[in-house]
Design an enzyme around this catalytic site. Structure first.
Site, mmCIF file in Angstrom:
data_model
loop_
_atom_site.group_PDB
_atom_site.id
_atom_site.type_symbol
_atom_site.label_atom_id
_atom_site.label_comp_id
_atom_site.label_asym_id
_atom_site.label_seq_id
_atom_site.Cartn_x
_atom_site.Cartn_y
_atom_site.Cartn_z
ATOM 1 N N ARG A 1 -84.712 48.292 -52.920
ATOM 2 C CA ARG A 1 -84.267 49.539 -53.571
ATOM 3 C C ARG A 1 -83.099 50.152 -52.827
ATOM 4 O O ARG A 1 -83.002 50.030 -51.611
ATOM 5 C CB ARG A 1 -85.385 50.588 -53.554
ATOM 6 N N ASN B 1 -54.382 81.103 -60.638
ATOM 7 C CA ASN B 1 -54.106 80.402 -61.896
ATOM 8 C C ASN B 1 -52.626 80.027 -61.932
ATOM 9 O O ASN B 1 -52.250 78.881 -62.156
ATOM 10 C CB ASN B 1 -54.436 81.282 -63.109
ATOM 11 N N CYS C 1 -57.875 86.667 -57.216
ATOM 12 C CA CYS C 1 -58.346 87.116 -58.522
ATOM 13 C C CYS C 1 -58.143 86.077 -59.617
ATOM 14 O O CYS C 1 -58.409 86.332 -60.780
ATOM 15 C CB CYS C 1 -57.711 88.451 -58.907
ATOM 16 N N LYS D 1 -84.208 57.884 -48.731
ATOM 17 C CA LYS D 1 -85.463 57.163 -48.938
ATOM 18 C C LYS D 1 -85.914 56.482 -47.647
ATOM 19 O O LYS D 1 -87.062 56.602 -47.232
ATOM 20 C CB LYS D 1 -85.262 56.132 -50.059
ATOM 21 N N GLY E 1 -82.131 57.465 -60.109
ATOM 22 C CA GLY E 1 -81.888 56.516 -61.192
ATOM 23 C C GLY E 1 -80.474 55.999 -61.298
ATOM 24 O O GLY E 1 -80.166 55.235 -62.200
ATOM 25 N N ARG F 1 -89.078 62.652 -51.263
ATOM 26 C CA ARG F 1 -87.721 63.195 -51.111
ATOM 27 C C ARG F 1 -87.752 64.638 -51.592
ATOM 28 O O ARG F 1 -88.673 65.019 -52.335
ATOM 29 C CB ARG F 1 -86.715 62.386 -51.926
ATOM 30 N N SER G 1 -53.147 89.796 -53.542
ATOM 31 C CA SER G 1 -54.243 89.168 -54.266
ATOM 32 C C SER G 1 -53.719 87.844 -54.818
ATOM 33 O O SER G 1 -52.714 87.822 -55.544
ATOM 34 C CB SER G 1 -54.706 90.075 -55.403
ATOM 35 N N TYR H 1 -61.853 89.540 -49.765
ATOM 36 C CA TYR H 1 -62.747 89.558 -50.926
ATOM 37 C C TYR H 1 -62.384 88.475 -51.929
ATOM 38 O O TYR H 1 -61.281 87.930 -51.881
ATOM 39 C CB TYR H 1 -62.724 90.934 -51.607
ATOM 40 N N ARG I 1 -53.322 95.931 -62.536
ATOM 41 C CA ARG I 1 -52.055 95.192 -62.520
ATOM 42 C C ARG I 1 -51.142 95.704 -63.622
ATOM 43 O O ARG I 1 -51.585 95.962 -64.734
ATOM 44 C CB ARG I 1 -52.353 93.710 -62.736
ATOM 45 N N HIS J 1 -86.461 60.134 -66.756
ATOM 46 C CA HIS J 1 -85.059 60.281 -66.359
ATOM 47 C C HIS J 1 -84.435 61.522 -67.005
ATOM 48 O O HIS J 1 -83.784 62.331 -66.348
ATOM 49 C CB HIS J 1 -84.289 59.019 -66.761
ATOM 50 N N MET K 1 -78.735 54.132 -59.117
ATOM 51 C CA MET K 1 -78.481 52.786 -58.597
ATOM 52 C C MET K 1 -79.664 51.878 -58.939
ATOM 53 O O MET K 1 -80.577 52.280 -59.623
ATOM 54 C CB MET K 1 -78.231 52.876 -57.116
HETATM 55 C C1 PEP Z 1 -53.526 84.309 -61.937
HETATM 56 O O1 PEP Z 1 -52.428 83.848 -62.229
HETATM 57 O O2 PEP Z 1 -54.333 83.740 -61.188
HETATM 58 C C2 PEP Z 1 -53.953 85.594 -62.496
HETATM 59 C C3 PEP Z 1 -55.070 86.165 -62.124
HETATM 60 O O3 PEP Z 1 -53.176 86.110 -63.461
HETATM 61 P P1 PEP Z 1 -53.212 85.641 -64.998
HETATM 62 O O4 PEP Z 1 -54.318 84.672 -65.141
HETATM 63 O O5 PEP Z 1 -53.378 86.871 -65.782
HETATM 64 O O6 PEP Z 1 -51.856 85.012 -65.131
HETATM 65 MG MG MG Z 2 -50.979 85.143 -63.167
#
Ligand code: PEP
Ligand code: MG
Length: 937
Positions: free
Chosen positions: A97, A797, A860, A27, A106, A347, A793, A880, A647, A469, A108
């Site tokens: 302000r 997770n 992945c 601002k 909105g 803004r 890869s 990738y 896999r 808002h 603050m």
């Molecule tokens: C992972 O562990 O990131 C994965 C892709 O395998 P999953 O989720 O099948 O265990």
């Molecule tokens: Mg896994």
């Protein structure tokens, strides 16, 4: 000399510029810029964000020299406007302000009309010759100050605003309906009643000294940086707490001085659709907060042409100047005081994903910005809006015919949402947490509602306009939103809506159309967006799909600059097809186990698991072989010459077995396997910690015939497709490897079977063998693993689960608390934990490529579709990312932005925007550099 903490603006000259956002906040920087351009800005000054940081670091105190600088700046303002702060005859009034470097609408606090007291109010009456106006200004000031600075808050959920309670009482006593019907005397009484209430509840006298008021307000604005709603907002939008806010102190101008005064908010383009049209709202004889808070429903900006043609013309000019100077859609606030226009703010305007894409594409075509700037303007997740469902037209028509149309409001956030009505933000959060889809229904929303709005599918309000808002925040979040639906009588106490003689209770379903403003009783099925209809359903001709065309252009620009390749996680040909339509360049993960749950296949799978001997197991596997081959064939056909990573079996075997007595009985009857045997095997396979148990490559090591069957299915399908002239590229991936010897064991089986199949088939296919990196030990010993693996890869997770010691299936029991307390900034299963899990990845890439410089590396895990993680993957040199089909466009844009941000664009940004030639040169160098990098790999 003390540091400069205060920047003055006014009289056509400012000490700051638009570039100084970090120091002056958005601002402050833009007020300075508007002043320098020569737009009519009421004079004032900005206290820098550095003071905010100092304030928090030094126990809520100010740096030396600040007071002096504030005094000096205020003296300059006094001189310019010819009034004096605290002067009982001719008082200067100011607004105070907040203004952070990143706009947080909105979140603050603001205080208006500061400088009024029992003496100066007389001066204001003298100046304006309007007693009612002066007492109204004073009562607004006491109300705001009492709330923001002195902390007088509602005592119950129902009270809403204790000052409003007193106003309502006064109106009742006077027998009037509207605030405007209260007389000067009534307002005067209210001022003293407000002060009494403050004294009673807070135990303090309202400060009469304007300087005490000013420092109180400055402190309150700094403190509002850390108020819970601002903290929650920053968490949602990933804004650092360290930034701090600036404070803007500015001469008050009044939009409520009569019928030649007014106030408004406008966007230089339509913030919902992006259309290049002036778009806004105003209210005559009103103060700014009346428009923004949505208390009165304002008029559309075109009407100003009739009411005040001169001012309207001036605004059109301002619109054009601001866009050409700031090169983005602007959200402006203005006030008209006795026929004269004042600009209070500009803004970059918040917008929907639709508008973000359209504005960026249009601005490139208008020559205002470059393609690269366009890509950096759009938050990748905003593309979700373009992919979001719309209502099934037939079903909606039927609902309306059946008389289920309840009311119509303003279409503030496009898209279609169906959900159950809830009235309070906390309820919206709680219901959403247990998986309910909810529509947060409020008379109007306030910044406290931010978390509930985030949790809801859609937002519905009975008051407020397109710039209220609710509308602003919903658009930014990409929520479906209908506002100002005046026909709804919302009763918080009874938790019901009354509309046209009907009563809708909490928990009832409603459907809202954020593109038309319709509110419909009951559920309505939604259907795919325009982009999906063109790309996936193929039911819409691209020529008739303007949103799709803009989307496509943007995606093309993204593809021109990104280095990361984008793959998808797909288990079925249909999913692969959708992903390819969205631009996927390969499959990064096919989880073969998902196929076993299709139709009757589970029976053969269970037979395999229950087998006592190798022969029995092989016989069951032989039943599965043709089915798997058929699946892989389908996927290869869709993917053509794009790489496909498949896999081998990963999850614990017990996941495939029947669980309930009924399922066991049914399976036993179907296969003739005695129930007892099934139960015994189930209990044998039971594990205390299945995610760390008999799963992943451990299955293929103990039962090599599983890996052998799966390899055979993959290579047979690949050979069959290759015979049709398609250059397939299967990549066989072994899961849960932690030791190179595990991979060696599985690779041997894969290579032997593949060789055998290719000989049988009389054709060779190019295939590779690689591994997932999802066990921390694999990342740390990546140099050894890469002696065998041709590609990596990252299974982030499991890498997050094992790296952070967090159960992927149980962590939601405490994650919300962790996020609330700020122990984690982000959910580590959504955005990679850069310092820990990310470091494991970095080590994995580095060590892997030490052994095998051309090692292909991807990701992945679910993080592969998260913009921040994609940026990180770009930085550590992945080849990738692989994500779910619907996130492919988001990944394409994220990858492009990462390339622009980290491969030279920053340098280019530093080149003056007007110096296009120099910019081109830097761009060319950056491009050749990033090419060289890719080639090296
Ligand atoms: C992972 O562990 O990131 C994965 C892709 O395998 P999953 O989720 O099948 O265990
Ligand atoms: Mg896994």
């Amino acid at each position: 000399m003390p540091k400069k903490y205060v920047y003055f603006f006014g009289g056509g000259k400012a000490e700051g510029t638009a570039e100084m956002k970090n120091l002056l906040g958005g601002k402050g920087a833009n007020l300075a810029e508007m002043t320098n351009i020569g737009l009519p800005v009421p004079p004032g000054f900005t206290i820098t964000t550095e003071v905010c940081s100092y304030y928090y670091k030094h126990n809520q105190t100010y740096p030396k020299g600040l007071e002096e600088q504030v005094k000096k700046a205020l003296a300059k303002v006094e001189k310019l406007v010819g009034r004096k702060f605290g002067d009982p005859k001719n008082p200067l009034l100011v607004s105070v302000r907040s203004g952070a470097p990143v706009s947080m609408p909105g979140m603050m606090d603001t205080i208006l009309n500061l400088g009024l007291n029992d003496e100066t109010v007389k001066g204001l009456i003298e100046q304006t010759k309007n007693e009612r106006f002066a007492w109204d200004a004073y009562r607004r000031f006491v109300q705001m100050y009492g709330d923001v600075v002195l902390g007088l808050k509602p005592e119950t959920k129902e009270e809403m605003d204790p000052f409003e309670v007193l106003i309502e009482k006064k109106k009742k006593a006077r027998g009037v309906e509207h605030d405007v019907e209260l007389t000067a005397e009534d307002l005067k009484e209210l001022v003293y009643e407000f002060k009494e209430l403050i004294k009673k509840r807070k135990g303090v006298d309202f400060p009469e000294d304007p300087w005490e008021q000013l420092w109180g307000a400055i402190g309150a604005v700094f403190r509002s940086w850390m108020n819970p709603r601002a903290v929650a907002y920053r968490k949602i939008y990933n804004i650092s707490d360290d930034m701090g806010t600036a404070v803007n102190v500015q001469t008050m101008v009044f939009g409520n001085m009569g019928d030649d005064s007014g106030t408004g908010v406008a966007f230089t383009r339509n913030p919902a659709t992006g259309e290049n049209e002036f778009y806004g709202e105003f209210l005559m004889n009103a103060q700014g907060e009346d428009v923004v808070a949505g208390i009165r429903t304002p008029l559309p900006i075109e009407k100003l042409k009739e009411v005040m043609p001169n001012v309207y013309e001036q605004l059109l000019k301002v619109r054009q100047i601001l866009e050409s100077r700031l090169k983005d859609m602007q959200d402006i606030e203005f006030t008209i005081e006795r026929g004269k226009l004042y600009m209070l703010q500009t803004r970059a305007g918040k917008r929907t994903g639709f508008a973000a894409v359209r504005i960026a594409v249009d601005m490139v075509e208008e020559g205002l910005i470059t393609k690269e700037e366009a890509l950096l303007r759009i938050e990748p997740d905003a593309l979700n809006h373009l992919l979001r469902p719309i209502f099934d037209a037939k079903e909606k028509e039927r609902a309306i015919k059946e008389g289920r149309l309840l009311a119509k409001g303003l279409p503030a956030g496009p898209g279609a949402a169906t959900g159950r009505v809830v009235f309070h933000s906390e309820d919206a959060e709680e219901w959403a947490r247990r998986g309910e889809k909810v529509i947060l229904t409020r008379i109007e929303t306030s910044p406290e509602d931010i978390r509930g709005m985030y949790a809801a599918e859609g937002i519905l309000t009975s008051r407020g306009g397109m710039t209220s808002h609710a509308a602003l925040v919903a658009r930014q979040m990409g929520k479906v939103c209908v506002v100002g639906c005046g026909a709804l009588d919302i009763d918080y106490a009874k938790k019901e809506i009354r509309v046209n003689g009907q009563v809708i209770k909490e928990g009832d379903y409603v459907s809202i159309d954020g593109s038309t403003g319709e509110v419909i009783l009951g559920k309505i099925t939604t259907k795919p967006s325009e982009v999906l209809q063109v790309l996936v359903e193929k039911t819409l001709d691209p020529e008739n799909a303007p949103v799709y065309k803009q989307f496509e252009k943007l995606m093309k620009w993204a593809d021109e600059v990104r280095r990361l390749r984008i793959r998808t996680n797909a288990d079925l040909p249909k999913q692969a097809e959708i992903a390819v339509a969205f631009g996927a360049e390969g499959i990064g993960l096919t989880r073969t186990e998902h196929m076993f749950f299709e139709g009757d296949r589970i029976v053969s799978m269970r037979k395999m698991i229950l087998a006592d001997t190798k022969e029995e197991r092989e016989s069951a596997l032989n039943e599965l072989l043709p089915l798997q081959r058929q699946d892989f064939y389908g996927i290869f056909k869709v993917m053509g010459d794009r790489p496909v990573t498949i896999r081998t079996l990963d999850p614990p075997l017990h996941e495939f077995l029947p669980h309930t007595d009924e399922e066991i009985k049914e399976f036993s009857e179907k296969t003739g396997i005695p129930e007892e045997k099934i139960r015994r095997r189930i209990s044998e396979l039971k594990e205390f910690n299945p995610m760390l148990g008999f799963r992943g490559c451990r299955l293929g090591i103990v039962y090599p015939e599983i890996t052998a069957m799966q390899t055979r299915a993959i290579i047979e399908a690949a050979c069959d497709v290759a015979k049709e002239g398609i250059k397939v590229k299967p990549e066989i991936m072994i899961p849960l490897v932690g030791h190179v010897n595990e991979l060696k064991n599985q690779e041997k089986i894969v290579r032997e079977v593949a060789e055998k199949v290719m000989q049988e088939k009389g054709i060779r296919v190019e295939y590779s063998v690689g591994t997932m990196i999802e066990v921390p030990r694999a990342a740390i010993t990546a140099d050894e693993i890469a002696t065998v693996a041709e590609f990596f890869s990252f299974g982030t997770n499991d890498l997050t689960q094992m790296g952070m010691g967090l159960s992927r299936d149980d962590y939601e029991k405490f994650i919300y608390k962790y996020l609330d307390l700020g122990i984690y900034d982000k959910d580590p299963f959504q955005t990679i934990d850069v310092k820990g899990v990310g470091e494991l990845m970095r080590i994995g890439v580095e060590k892997g490529r030490l052994t095998r410089p051309d090692l292909k590396v991807g990701i992945c895990g679910e993080h592969g579709g998260d913009p921040a993680t994609i940026e990180f993957c770009h930085k550590i040199g992945l080849d990738y990312v692989s994500c779910s089909p619907y996130r492919v466009p988001i990944a394409r844009l994220s990858a492009a932005r990462a390339a622009l941000l980290y491969d030279g664009f920053k340098k280019r940004e530093m080149v003056k925007r007007t110096d296009r030639k120099a910019a081109k040169k830097v761009k060319a160098t950056a491009k050749s550099k990033s090419k060289a990098k890719v080639n090296k790999r």
